[in-house]
Design an enzyme around this catalytic site. Structure first.
Site, PDB file in Angstrom:
ATOM      1  N   CYS A  84       4.625 -10.997 -11.459  1.00  0.00           N
ATOM      2  CA  CYS A  84       4.212 -10.201 -10.289  1.00  0.00           C
ATOM      3  C   CYS A  84       3.035 -10.833  -9.573  1.00  0.00           C
ATOM      4  O   CYS A  84       2.608 -10.352  -8.525  1.00  0.00           O
ATOM      5  CB  CYS A  84       3.883  -8.778 -10.711  1.00  0.00           C
ATOM      6  SG  CYS A  84       5.277  -7.992 -11.524  1.00  0.00           S
ATOM      7  N   CYS A 206       3.827   5.372 -10.989  1.00  0.00           N
ATOM      8  CA  CYS A 206       4.483   4.070 -11.192  1.00  0.00           C
ATOM      9  C   CYS A 206       4.885   3.497  -9.843  1.00  0.00           C
ATOM     10  O   CYS A 206       5.500   4.193  -9.028  1.00  0.00           O
ATOM     11  CB  CYS A 206       5.734   4.232 -12.053  1.00  0.00           C
ATOM     12  SG  CYS A 206       5.431   4.998 -13.660  1.00  0.00           S
ATOM     13  N   SER A 207       4.572   2.213  -9.618  1.00  0.00           N
ATOM     14  CA  SER A 207       4.984   1.591  -8.362  1.00  0.00           C
ATOM     15  C   SER A 207       6.506   1.460  -8.355  1.00  0.00           C
ATOM     16  O   SER A 207       7.132   1.363  -9.399  1.00  0.00           O
ATOM     17  CB  SER A 207       4.318   0.220  -8.200  1.00  0.00           C
ATOM     18  OG  SER A 207       4.673  -0.639  -9.258  1.00  0.00           O
ATOM     19  N   LYS A 325       1.720   1.217  -5.197  1.00  0.00           N
ATOM     20  CA  LYS A 325       2.337   2.539  -5.359  1.00  0.00           C
ATOM     21  C   LYS A 325       2.859   3.087  -4.037  1.00  0.00           C
ATOM     22  O   LYS A 325       3.997   3.546  -3.959  1.00  0.00           O
ATOM     23  CB  LYS A 325       1.304   3.521  -5.950  1.00  0.00           C
ATOM     24  CG  LYS A 325       1.805   4.964  -6.058  1.00  0.00           C
ATOM     25  CD  LYS A 325       2.971   5.073  -7.003  1.00  0.00           C
ATOM     26  CE  LYS A 325       3.742   6.374  -6.828  1.00  0.00           C
ATOM     27  NZ  LYS A 325       4.728   6.303  -5.732  1.00  0.00           N
ATOM     28  N   HIS A 329       6.298  -2.513  -4.007  1.00  0.00           N
ATOM     29  CA  HIS A 329       5.959  -3.676  -4.847  1.00  0.00           C
ATOM     30  C   HIS A 329       7.141  -4.632  -4.986  1.00  0.00           C
ATOM     31  O   HIS A 329       7.774  -4.703  -6.035  1.00  0.00           O
ATOM     32  CB  HIS A 329       5.484  -3.167  -6.208  1.00  0.00           C
ATOM     33  CG  HIS A 329       5.045  -4.234  -7.171  1.00  0.00           C
ATOM     34  ND1 HIS A 329       4.528  -5.455  -6.765  1.00  0.00           N
ATOM     35  CD2 HIS A 329       5.037  -4.264  -8.539  1.00  0.00           C
ATOM     36  CE1 HIS A 329       4.248  -6.184  -7.842  1.00  0.00           C
ATOM     37  NE2 HIS A 329       4.546  -5.487  -8.915  1.00  0.00           N
TER      38      HIS A 329
END
Lengths: 381, 381
Positions: A84, A206-207, A325, A329
């Site tokens: 990421c 959670c994204s 978020k 993402h």
């Protein structure tokens, strides 16, 4: 050699069923060129940040692929991968390439198309960022960050409401960002009542899984209106949590930001805007502490009080884009998009989410559960 | 800033059933440190070249993974991917990083573990380097290079024996290289009689599937016995053959080498040893012409005559390691291994395959069917 950013662009982030990585790349690349007021003939090299095209789609060789697609055929092109943090690492590589003097002006493209695959396929693919043990144990990233959240909450006696406040702030910011994936405003109660994904992390902490792209033009030419990269630093740590010295901080963020502040000759107090890697609510709390903005154990209550929220902050505002978020993402694009948001803030072009008078901005992009951290510090010229 | 190589190492290449990428990485990294006469505490950044770990093994984040594995935890680490040119691109990125002044001494690791998978799985995975159309049509790399061979043979009226002579030369060189995958000497007749893989390419004209690793230590410190990187250049082209301007050359090699000769201030005649990307016999013929060593249509007959064979050449010797055909082709390691071979030649440490008095060496590393080309020129200090 001093290195500048003269243009940047992001696509709309979200579930972009009707488009492809190639189309997304064109959009951001051409907009970035327009912002930089140059033609593509000036681009001497291309740096592509992407994590998942190989695992999910069987396609690698993304440097040459996007060079061809963007009509940049025959220039040097590179695919940089670091989970990421792929986007942030691509910016770092591009920055050093320009600083070396070999290339005067280069482009960075961060791109990821994730929503074409089933959720369980994506969860497994993302574990390509984790350790062997974690993958074999069937761990997923919500679970890994839940371990960090649990350890942190126990050590610092922090409430779940503090964690939830991260999402509330970031969705509020995202509501002001036309490119954000989620523009709905949340309350702490809504977050608290959302489904439990990995205790104590709830769905709204959670994204999401996201499609999107971002691009930058990086150059050694000091043109009017450019933003200067005053630090670009990277650090690593163990891939797996089990081998870490700490579960209540991300040491790689501390190492990278310590180096970055030293290089830039500034401290955390000098930063006006920051985009940090809030892949989960706990991650933003850890980031604000590891980056030196708050003492350990105190960032959550500060976020809850609105200290880093647009319009309520007295100084630093965090994740004006909506963060991972709220804005989404798309993993390889995230580190590039963070920098686009910061340069828009520094140039006074952030629209409804503008932080007035922002002069120095910081980005923190994380790979895996903290095995890679990339910190950039940017300054208005 | 001038950039030097102070150490390099390769593992044995081959079907290494009893080992893992981690073990291979340790071996080359520690040997490279020993050659460079430094400890790992001096390594400020790590560049990892690998193509297939994501597609074949679902593992990405290889920068942090190998930094941890090699005990380099907390230094910056990068995974650079560009198909079979991943290793060469990693060397380029490392060279520019050192030239930028941000890092003084860095390590490059090229590593690939291929033989743990079924051949058809590997063939498909390798097509991650090709274009959408080629992948969807079911093309494989032997087929794509066969198209190049056919076009070349028709245009220049070249015999299959000329193609076969590439393998004969490279197996002869490999017979002198203890680390080579194949150390058996071939005759032209043996090559000609081997199974047809993709007309006109025969089994013994195709590089094998290989496990292996290679490492380099790159630094701005001008220590005694170092080799200088006098040019590091990259160029790209279309991913697919159908979009190319030429099927009888690889234009990316021409572009990269033109730039490299200009940067180095030398010409093809000044090169004493070269490692070129002979993934298939035709590829070496194209390389020798595209690099300016021979006029178009003439390299095959020159190879057949022994002009670039050790002990028979009057000047330039090509692929003393055995090349990809003889020494093996662990894709992400190949571009790094080529440079290790050349520095050993320049330092007079190439054992039985030493080219006497070699002062200037060149490497050419190709991704896909020519969409990426990386050229390095190295000089004895």
């Amino acid at each position: 050699m001093t290195v500048f950013i003269t243009g940047g662009s992001v696509t709309k982030f979200g579930e972009l069923w009707g488009t492809s990585p190639r189309v997304l790349a064109h959009e951001v690349f051409e907009n970035a060129l327009t912002n930089a007021k140059i033609t593509k003939a000036k681009i001497e090299s291309l740096y592509v940040g992407n994590m998942l095209a190989g695992i999910l789609g069987g396609q690698e060789h993304l440097g040459a692929l996007f060079a061809e697609e963007l009509g940049l055929t025959d220039i040097p092109a590179f695919h940089i991968e670091g989970a990421c943090a792929s986007g942030g690492l691509a910016v770092h590589a591009a920055t050093l390439a320009v600083a070396s003097g070999q290339y005067k002006t280069v482009a960075v493209l961060g791109v990821e198309k994730m929503t074409d695959y089933k959720p369980e396929v994506i969860s497994t693919a993302l574990m390509g960022a984790g350790s062997d043990e974690e993958r074999m144990a069937g761990a997923t990233f919500p679970g890994l960050y839940a371990i960090l959240a649990r350890a942190y909450m126990e050590k610092y006696k922090v409430s779940e409401r503090q964690l939830a406040s991260v999402s509330v702030k970031n969705h509020f910011h995202a509501s002001l960002n036309p490119n954000a994936q989620f523009r709905n405003v949340l309350t702490i109660d809504t977050v608290m009542k959302s489904s439990l994904v990995a205790d104590p992390l709830k769905l709204l902490e959670c994204s999401p899984v996201t499609d999107g792209a971002a691009a930058l033009i990086i150059t050694s030419a000091d043109v009017k209106g450019a933003v200067e990269i005053i630090a670009s630093e990277v650090a690593t740590d163990t891939l797996g949590l089990a081998q870490r010295g700490s579960l209540t901080s991300l040491p790689a963020t501390q190492t990278a930001s310590d180096k970055a502040y030293r290089k830039a000759g500034i401290g955390p107090k000098d930063v006006d805007v920051a985009e940090v890697h809030d892949c989960f609510s706990i991650a933003e709390i850890l980031a604000l502490e590891d980056l030196g903005f708050y003492a350990k154990g105190t960032a959550g209550q500060s976020i809850l009080k609105g200290e880093v929220t647009l319009g309520r902050s007295k100084h630093l505002v965090v994740n004006t884009s909506g963060g991972l978020k709220g804005a989404g993402h798309p993993v390889g694009a995230t580190g590039v998009k963070q920098i686009v948001e910061v340069i828009n803030q520094l140039k006074g072009k952030a629209g409804k989410r503008q932080v007035k008078g922002a002069k120095i901005g910081l980005t923190q992009n994380v790979g895996g559960s903290g095995a890679t951290a990339v910190v950039h510090i940017l300054k208005n010229t």
